[in-house]
Design a protein around this motif. Structure first.
Motif, mmCIF file in Angstrom:
data_model
loop_
_atom_site.group_PDB
_atom_site.id
_atom_site.type_symbol
_atom_site.label_atom_id
_atom_site.label_comp_id
_atom_site.label_asym_id
_atom_site.label_seq_id
_atom_site.Cartn_x
_atom_site.Cartn_y
_atom_site.Cartn_z
ATOM 1 N N LEU A 167 -7.730 -21.451 106.331
ATOM 2 C CA LEU A 167 -8.871 -21.435 105.352
ATOM 3 C C LEU A 167 -9.662 -22.586 105.698
ATOM 4 O O LEU A 167 -10.163 -23.207 104.514
ATOM 5 C CB LEU A 167 -8.459 -21.020 103.930
ATOM 6 C CG LEU A 167 -7.934 -19.890 103.520
ATOM 7 C CD1 LEU A 167 -7.549 -19.769 102.122
ATOM 8 C CD2 LEU A 167 -8.739 -18.595 103.994
ATOM 9 N N ILE A 192 -13.272 -23.265 104.577
ATOM 10 C CA ILE A 192 -13.719 -22.622 103.206
ATOM 11 C C ILE A 192 -13.636 -23.331 101.899
ATOM 12 O O ILE A 192 -12.440 -23.947 101.714
ATOM 13 C CB ILE A 192 -12.625 -21.300 103.236
ATOM 14 C CG1 ILE A 192 -12.446 -20.626 104.490
ATOM 15 C CG2 ILE A 192 -12.998 -20.356 101.961
ATOM 16 C CD1 ILE A 192 -13.764 -20.011 104.795
ATOM 17 N N ALA A 205 -17.791 -19.545 103.225
ATOM 18 C CA ALA A 205 -17.466 -20.263 104.525
ATOM 19 C C ALA A 205 -18.750 -21.032 104.853
ATOM 20 O O ALA A 205 -19.559 -20.578 105.046
ATOM 21 C CB ALA A 205 -17.413 -19.120 105.400
ATOM 22 N N THR A 243 -17.486 -23.200 110.214
ATOM 23 C CA THR A 243 -16.345 -22.366 109.840
ATOM 24 C C THR A 243 -15.794 -21.337 110.786
ATOM 25 O O THR A 243 -16.685 -20.405 111.212
ATOM 26 C CB THR A 243 -15.963 -21.828 108.179
ATOM 27 O OG1 THR A 243 -16.345 -23.083 107.499
ATOM 28 C CG2 THR A 243 -14.653 -21.309 108.265
ATOM 29 N N LEU A 263 -13.888 -17.928 111.290
ATOM 30 C CA LEU A 263 -13.067 -16.860 110.764
ATOM 31 C C LEU A 263 -12.478 -15.691 111.727
ATOM 32 O O LEU A 263 -13.079 -15.673 112.812
ATOM 33 C CB LEU A 263 -14.316 -16.114 109.612
ATOM 34 C CG LEU A 263 -14.726 -16.892 108.549
ATOM 35 C CD1 LEU A 263 -15.443 -16.011 107.718
ATOM 36 C CD2 LEU A 263 -13.495 -17.260 107.647
ATOM 37 N N SER A 272 -11.839 -14.266 116.734
ATOM 38 C CA SER A 272 -12.644 -15.230 116.081
ATOM 39 C C SER A 272 -13.966 -15.180 116.148
ATOM 40 O O SER A 272 -14.752 -14.736 117.183
ATOM 41 C CB SER A 272 -12.034 -16.599 116.569
ATOM 42 O OG SER A 272 -12.379 -16.779 117.760
ATOM 43 N N CYS A 328 -17.436 -14.842 100.838
ATOM 44 C CA CYS A 328 -16.532 -13.913 101.429
ATOM 45 C C CYS A 328 -15.643 -13.047 100.709
ATOM 46 O O CYS A 328 -15.334 -13.190 99.482
ATOM 47 C CB CYS A 328 -15.314 -14.902 102.383
ATOM 48 S SG CYS A 328 -16.075 -15.968 103.518
ATOM 49 N N GLU A 356 -12.030 -10.694 104.724
ATOM 50 C CA GLU A 356 -12.624 -11.342 105.742
ATOM 51 C C GLU A 356 -11.876 -12.964 105.762
ATOM 52 O O GLU A 356 -12.060 -13.649 106.828
ATOM 53 C CB GLU A 356 -14.194 -11.851 105.264
ATOM 54 C CG GLU A 356 -14.742 -10.520 105.592
ATOM 55 C CD GLU A 356 -16.185 -10.507 104.803
ATOM 56 O OE1 GLU A 356 -17.142 -9.901 105.214
ATOM 57 O OE2 GLU A 356 -16.331 -11.408 103.856
ATOM 58 N N LEU A 357 -11.093 -13.352 104.666
ATOM 59 C CA LEU A 357 -10.370 -14.496 104.810
ATOM 60 C C LEU A 357 -8.936 -14.389 105.058
ATOM 61 O O LEU A 357 -8.246 -15.233 105.453
ATOM 62 C CB LEU A 357 -10.361 -15.281 103.217
ATOM 63 C CG LEU A 357 -11.773 -15.523 102.765
ATOM 64 C CD1 LEU A 357 -11.458 -16.037 101.471
ATOM 65 C CD2 LEU A 357 -12.491 -16.592 103.779
#
Length: 806
Positions: free
Chosen positions: A45, A48, A96, A100, A102, A109, A127, A131-132
């Motif tokens: 994370l 985030i 995000a 960043t 994800l 990625s 998010c 998605e996290l």
């Protein structure tokens, strides 16, 4: 084997960096091959943060999009375009930020960038949980606790676990280190030796108690040799669900996928303290649990849905209706825990390692349980592990313990004594270690010192160290904890020259190997393990003399060879099948026999020749290797070793179609000849194969090291030839012996240069063309002397062989 560093720290409080710990573990013999980082959420994370949605209005150019302004704690709100239906002003949400990274469900990625969506700028992304990587829902954005402060890193909100995982290349003998607790135990010994005082923390089971005795399941162990210890307990009123996050993270870190809370606890305890466990649905157990073997051919369906045919030596966990589980290897499809399970019977046992290894191999199964059982776990850990797992199950699944612990342990495995000699320890290590250091190391390894003398120490080895059985094993333990790198070496170099005999076995082997190489032979080294069926190819080999493997890799490698012949024929067949049919092979090897007096090993030299003499060339006409050429190879070996006076005898081995044996007195040195077609057919060989088997021990007895020197003759030699007509039954050997007996002093050489049979000769006759070399070392021979010798030879041939001149 994977070891989580965070998990390891539960047993031993240490603040070392992972690379320092990895180096110490490697020095201790637990080689760390790689250290990998683990995060409970991929990416951790990073980037985030918590955002506060200040405004949320409809996108002017899209019905399903909204334009928000979000405070992310930087002092300046940012604009983000969001497509979630549930986004609203006043919410605290995960954002995000730009830059960043994800990750998708597939692990791919993508990076958050500044952009425009339908002409409106967007400086980040609000998010959803999928998605996290925090869940699977994509119904809308995540709405966080309203008390969270904007700009707070999401990693602290969701308590993302960051871990480092050691990949340890564990050697098969270290059964004691097949768990986090086992590695921690070794690490403690290394730390103490490094001057770091630490305590090994053992998980407590003092809170274990029986809540009520309402579900007792009896256990009947039919064979205590296969199951020396068996423990069990029932737990009722459990709820099957997902495991808590801490438990899932521990398993995920070492590469295991969480299943449900019960299965996860059994896996957790397995990797925590090294004791395999199995949970049965108690409602599916009919009557009592029976630990026994079942008849060969019994059908059983395992957890993977495959129906397997059992062997009579497979140990099974059964109820009164039939098998439920392959003991120590794999569970059954119809007795395991499911979503509707309420009551379980939890098993913890110690099974015979050899039995588990054979069963796992027989069914081509390799599981975490079988991996540990077949190497040998700690028999004294069985009950403790059961209680540890029961308490964890109560913690994560509720329920009550509804029976006493059943512990069937008829013959207790005792710790074993070993005596350590100080002088031998110093000699093997190469350095004398202080006695107090030795005692300190032994104490850190849980080895109890029971007596101390000037000569050494009496010790008791804990039962979990199945690889430490002898004094030399204890010395190795001392050395690895003390540190191989801490042993000092003298700067003085000492060298000695040994006086060894010229007839040492290895020297003679090198001499003969060099000679055979010069004759075009290639040396081969075959496996000493072979098929037990080969004894049926020769009456000279007996099945009862086979030395068989207790745990063979396959049927083709189940027996130690009684003869080098079949290994050679395997090599011949292999080469012929790959279009290499002109072969000259030799091998120094042993044959193995189980006789009344015990096991016997005999050393042999084998020669194998097949195909053409030489490689195809326009300068050399093709010619097949034949018996007489092969005989010259055999006699040249004996001649090179100084063994000359041999006698020809019929071969005793039934593998030859034609052959002879060379003997000296009662010793048979070698048997050689042409192999039978029936034996060659077994290996699918269609061309002739010549084979020789030297009894190497007999050859070594007769090796002569005496070397005779003579002057080069000053006077000329004379050659005379005779064409002798003899009976078909007369061998050249008879001609040779008569000639030597007739004239020993002047006759230097006798050579058969032509043999003729056929046209213009009487029936039953053949013609030998023989040359005789005559020489006197003290003078020149006259014609009269030469004629006299030849007349004597001719007369003796006529009288003894009935030979006439052609």
């Amino acid at each position: 084997m994977k070891i989580s560093y965070n998990w390891l720290k539960q047993f031993i409080k240490i603040d070392w960096k992972s690379d320092e710990t990895a180096a110490l573990l490697t020095d201790l013999g637990l080689e760390v091959e790689v250290v990998e980082k683990y995060q409970s959420v991929k990416g951790g994370l990073e980037g985030i943060v918590v955002g506060h949605v200040l405004t949320c209005v409809q996108h002017p150019n899209a019905d399903r999009l909204k334009v928000t302004t979000v405070d992310i704690g930087t002092g300046t709100p940012i604009q983000i375009v969001c497509g979630a239906a549930n986004v609203a002003a006043g919410q605290k949400v995960p954002v995000a930020t730009i830059g960043t990274t994800l990750y998708t469900k597939e692990g791919e990625s993508f990076q958050i960038k500044k952009g425009k969506i339908r002409d409106e700028e967007s400086h980040g992304m609000i998010c959803a949980e999928d998605e996290l990587g925090l869940g699977s829902s994509h119904e809308g954005i995540m709405v966080l606790d309203e008390n969270l402060k904007p700009g707070t890193p999401a990693a602290t909100v969701f308590k993302i676990e960051n871990d480092e995982v050691f990949e340890i290349g564990l050697t098969p003998n270290r059964a004691d280190a097949m768990s986090h607790f086992g590695v921690a135990r070794d690490l403690r010994a290394g730390l103490i030796q490094s001057g770091v005082s630490v305590e090994l923390i053992t998980p407590s089971v003092s809170n274990f108690r029986v809540d009520k005795r309402t579900l007792k399941i009896d256990v009947d162990v039919k064979d205590a040799k296969l199951a020396p210890r068996y423990c069990g307990v029932t737990i009722s009123g459990i709820t099957i669900k997902e495991s808590p996050e801490w438990l899932q993270n521990r398993l995920k870190a070492i590469g295991l996928n969480p299943k449900n809370n019960i299965v996860d606890v059994t896996n957790y305890v397995l990797h925590e303290i090294g004791q395999p466990l199995h949970a049965f649905d108690a409602s599916k157990i009919s009557g009592k649990v029976i630990v026994k073997t079942v008849p060969t051919g019994t059908k059983f369906t395992t957890l993977d849905g495959i129906e397997r045919s059992l062997h009579e030596e497979d140990l099974m966990i059964c109820d009164e209706k039939g098998p439920m589980c392959i003991a120590g290897v794999f569970g059954g499809q119809n007795s395991g825990v499911t979503e509707i399970t309420n009551n379980i019977f939890l098993e913890s046992a110690y099974f015979n390692p050899v039995s588990i290894r054979k069963t796992a191999k027989r069914h081509t199964l390799s599981t975490d349980s079988s991996f540990r059982f077949e190497r040998g776990i700690d028999v004294n850990l069985t009950e403790y592990a059961l209680k540890r797992a029961a308490l964890l199950i109560q913690e994560v699944a509720g329920g009550e313990i509804t029976s006493d612990v059943i512990d069937i342990y008829p013959k207790k495995v005792e710790d074993f004594p070993v005596f350590l000699n100080f002088e031998k320890t110093a000699k093997l290590i190469g350095q004398e270690l202080p006695k107090e250091i030795i005692k300190k190391i032994l104490a850190s390894l849980d080895i109890k010192v029971t007596s101390v003398t000037d000569a050494g120490l009496g010790m008791i080895i804990p039962s979990y160290r199945v690889d430490v059985q002898r004094e030399i094993d204890v010395i190795e333990e001392i050395l690895r904890v003390y540190g191989y790198n801490n042993i000092t070496f003298s700067k003085k170099l000492n060298a000695t020259v040994s006086n060894s005999s010229r007839t040492e076995d290895y020297k003679l082997q090198n001499i003969i190997a060099t000679q055979l190489n010069s004759l075009g032979f290639n040396e081969m080294m075959a496996n000493s393990l072979t098929s037990q069926d080969y004894v049926q190819l020769s009456e000279m080999l007996k099945e009862e003399h086979n030395v068989t493997m207790l745990n063979p890799l396959s049927n083709d490698l189940s027996t130690m060879r009684q003869s080098l012949l079949f290994s050679a024929l395997e090599a011949v067949s292999y080469n012929i099948n790959r279009r290499n049919s002109d072969l000259k092979l030799f091998e120094f090897g042993k044959s193995y026999h189980k006789l009344e007096e015990g096991f016997v090993e005999n050393k042999h030299l084998s020669l194998t020749v097949s195909g053409n003499r030489n490689a195809e060339s326009w300068t050399n006409p093709q010619a097949k290797s034949d018996f007489f050429l092969f005989k010259s190879y055999v006699t040249s070996i004996l001649s090179r070793l100084g063994i000359e006076k041999t006698k020809n005898q019929p071969v005793t081995s039934d593998v030859f179609a034609e052959g002879i044996a060379l003997t000296v007195g009662a010793e048979t040195l070698v048997e050689f000849g042409t192999l039978k077609k029936s034996i060659l057919k077994h290996f699918d060989i269609k061309q002739e194969v010549l084979y020789a088997d030297f009894n190497w021990a007999s050859v070594l007895k007769l090796v002569s090291t005496k070397i005779k020197f003579t002057d080069i003759p000053k006077y000329p030699e004379v050659r005379r030839d005779l064409a002798l007509l003899v009976d078909d039954a007369v061998a050249f050997e008879s001609v040779f012996k008569i000639a030597i007996q007739t004239e020993k002093s002047l006759l230097k050489d006798i050579n058969l240069f032509d043999v003729y049979q056929g046209k213009n000769l009487p029936e039953g006759k053949k013609s030998y063309a023989v040359s005789f070399t005559i020489q006197d070392n003290s003078k020149t021979l006259t014609d009269e002397q030469i004629d006299k010798v030849m007349n004597k030879l001719q007369k003796n041939f006529e009288n003894e062989l009935g030979a006439v001149l052609r």
